[in-house]
Design a protein around this motif. Structure first.
Motif, PDB file in Angstrom:
ATOM      1  N   LEU A  61       0.384  -1.023  -0.103  1.00 51.23           N
ATOM      2  CA  LEU A  61       0.059  -0.227  -0.176  1.00 51.23           C
ATOM      3  C   LEU A  61       1.223   1.162  -0.019  1.00 51.23           C
ATOM      4  CD1 LEU A  61      -2.497   0.943   0.041  1.00 51.23           C
ATOM      5  CD2 LEU A  61      -2.690   0.820   2.356  1.00 51.23           C
ATOM      6  N   GLY A  62       1.983   1.336   1.171  1.00 44.90           N
ATOM      7  CA  GLY A  62       2.777   2.446   0.880  1.00 44.90           C
ATOM      8  C   GLY A  62       3.782   1.994  -0.263  1.00 44.90           C
ATOM      9  N   CYS A  63       3.672   1.741  -1.136  1.00 41.48           N
ATOM     10  CA  CYS A  63       4.464   1.531  -2.451  1.00 41.48           C
ATOM     11  C   CYS A  63       3.163   2.676  -3.211  1.00 41.48           C
ATOM     12  CB  CYS A  63       5.114   0.145  -2.680  1.00 41.48           C
ATOM     13  SG  CYS A  63       6.697  -0.339  -1.973  1.00 41.48           S
ATOM     14  N   ILE A  67       3.059   5.654  -2.965  1.00 38.54           N
ATOM     15  CA  ILE A  67       4.226   6.824  -3.410  1.00 38.54           C
ATOM     16  C   ILE A  67       4.500   6.578  -4.767  1.00 38.54           C
ATOM     17  CG2 ILE A  67       7.238   6.558  -3.267  1.00 38.54           C
ATOM     18  CD1 ILE A  67       6.958   5.150  -0.886  1.00 38.54           C
ATOM     19  N   LEU A  68       4.408   5.563  -6.054  1.00 35.23           N
ATOM     20  CA  LEU A  68       4.511   4.879  -7.155  1.00 35.23           C
ATOM     21  C   LEU A  68       3.406   6.628  -7.753  1.00 35.23           C
ATOM     22  CD1 LEU A  68       5.631   4.374  -9.951  1.00 35.23           C
ATOM     23  CD2 LEU A  68       3.037   2.478  -9.554  1.00 35.23           C
ATOM     24  N   HIS A  69       2.245   6.390  -7.068  1.00 37.54           N
ATOM     25  CA  HIS A  69       0.981   7.464  -7.737  1.00 37.54           C
ATOM     26  C   HIS A  69       1.976   8.961  -7.852  1.00 37.54           C
ATOM     27  CE1 HIS A  69      -2.837   9.463  -8.168  1.00 37.54           C
ATOM     28  NE2 HIS A  69      -2.582   9.456  -7.906  1.00 37.54           N
ATOM     29  N   LEU A  70       2.269   9.435  -6.219  1.00 36.71           N
ATOM     30  CA  LEU A  70       3.024  10.803  -6.174  1.00 36.71           C
ATOM     31  C   LEU A  70       3.442  10.510  -7.260  1.00 36.71           C
ATOM     32  CD1 LEU A  70       2.484  10.604  -2.341  1.00 36.71           C
ATOM     33  CD2 LEU A  70       0.612  12.002  -4.035  1.00 36.71           C
ATOM     34  N   GLY A  96      -0.544  -8.259 -10.951  1.00 35.70           N
ATOM     35  CA  GLY A  96      -0.200  -6.530  -9.970  1.00 35.70           C
ATOM     36  C   GLY A  96       0.518  -6.031  -9.572  1.00 35.70           C
ATOM     37  N   PHE A  97       1.349  -6.509  -9.392  1.00 32.03           N
ATOM     38  CA  PHE A  97       2.502  -5.767  -9.607  1.00 32.03           C
ATOM     39  C   PHE A  97       3.328  -5.150 -10.209  1.00 32.03           C
ATOM     40  CE2 PHE A  97       7.232  -5.026  -9.163  1.00 32.03           C
ATOM     41  CZ  PHE A  97       7.943  -4.879  -7.883  1.00 32.03           C
ATOM     42  N   GLU A  98       2.838  -5.458 -11.338  1.00 35.06           N
ATOM     43  CA  GLU A  98       3.572  -4.739 -12.925  1.00 35.06           C
ATOM     44  C   GLU A  98       2.635  -3.827 -13.483  1.00 35.06           C
ATOM     45  OE1 GLU A  98       6.621  -5.980 -14.211  1.00 35.06           O
ATOM     46  OE2 GLU A  98       7.105  -6.770 -13.478  1.00 35.06           O
ATOM     47  N   GLY A  99       1.261  -4.146 -12.726  1.00 31.48           N
ATOM     48  CA  GLY A  99       0.293  -3.600 -13.501  1.00 31.48           C
ATOM     49  C   GLY A  99      -0.041  -1.998 -12.486  1.00 31.48           C
ATOM     50  N   ALA A 100       0.806  -2.530 -11.410  1.00 31.24           N
ATOM     51  CA  ALA A 100       1.063  -0.810 -10.731  1.00 31.24           C
ATOM     52  C   ALA A 100       1.666   0.315 -11.413  1.00 31.24           C
ATOM     53  CB  ALA A 100       0.785  -0.902  -9.353  1.00 31.24           C
ATOM     54  N   PHE A 101       2.799  -0.121 -11.806  1.00 33.21           N
ATOM     55  CA  PHE A 101       3.714   0.278 -12.686  1.00 33.21           C
ATOM     56  C   PHE A 101       3.851   0.063 -13.742  1.00 33.21           C
ATOM     57  CE2 PHE A 101       6.473  -1.016  -9.197  1.00 33.21           C
ATOM     58  CZ  PHE A 101       6.398  -0.579  -8.665  1.00 33.21           C
ATOM     59  N   GLY A 102       2.374   0.146 -14.684  1.00 25.41           N
ATOM     60  CA  GLY A 102       1.886   0.579 -15.571  1.00 25.41           C
ATOM     61  C   GLY A 102       2.819  -0.787 -17.380  1.00 25.41           C
ATOM     62  N   GLY A 103       3.211  -2.127 -16.753  1.00 24.32           N
ATOM     63  CA  GLY A 103       3.923  -2.700 -17.931  1.00 24.32           C
ATOM     64  C   GLY A 103       4.218  -4.272 -17.307  1.00 24.32           C
TER      65      GLY A 103
END
Length: 66
Positions: A13-15, A18-21, A59-66
Motif C-alpha cells: 500500500l505504501g509503495c 509513493i508510485l502514484h505521487l 498486479g505488481f507489474e500492472g501498478a507500474f504500467g507494464g
C-alpha cells in the motif's frame, strides 16, 4: 508479516501511494523504474511479492504500467 505468519498489505500500500505521487509529480518512466527495481531486489526465492502484500506478480507489474 505478523507473528501468525499472515501477510499484510502495508508495504504494498505504501509503495502504491509513493508510485502514484511520483507519477503525478514526474511522469518520467525512468523514475518509477528505480522504485520497481528496488522492490524486485527485495523479493527472493524465500520472499515473494505476495508476501509484501501485492496480489500477484501481474498486479505488481500492472501498478507500474507494464
Amino acid at each position: 508479516m505478523k507473528d501468525t505468519e499472515t501477510t499484510t498489505n502495508r508495504f504494498a500500500l505504501g509503495c502504491v501511494v509513493i508510485l502514484h505521487l511520483a507519477k503525478t509529480i514526474n511522469v518520467e518512466k525512468e523514475e518509477t523504474d528505480a522504485l520497481k527495481q528496488a522492490i524486485l531486489a527485495l523479493s527472493s526465492d524465500k520472499t515473494t511479492l505476495e508476501s509484501y502484500g501485492f496480489v500477484s506478480r501481474e498486479g505488481f507489474e500492472g501498478a507500474f504500467g507494464g
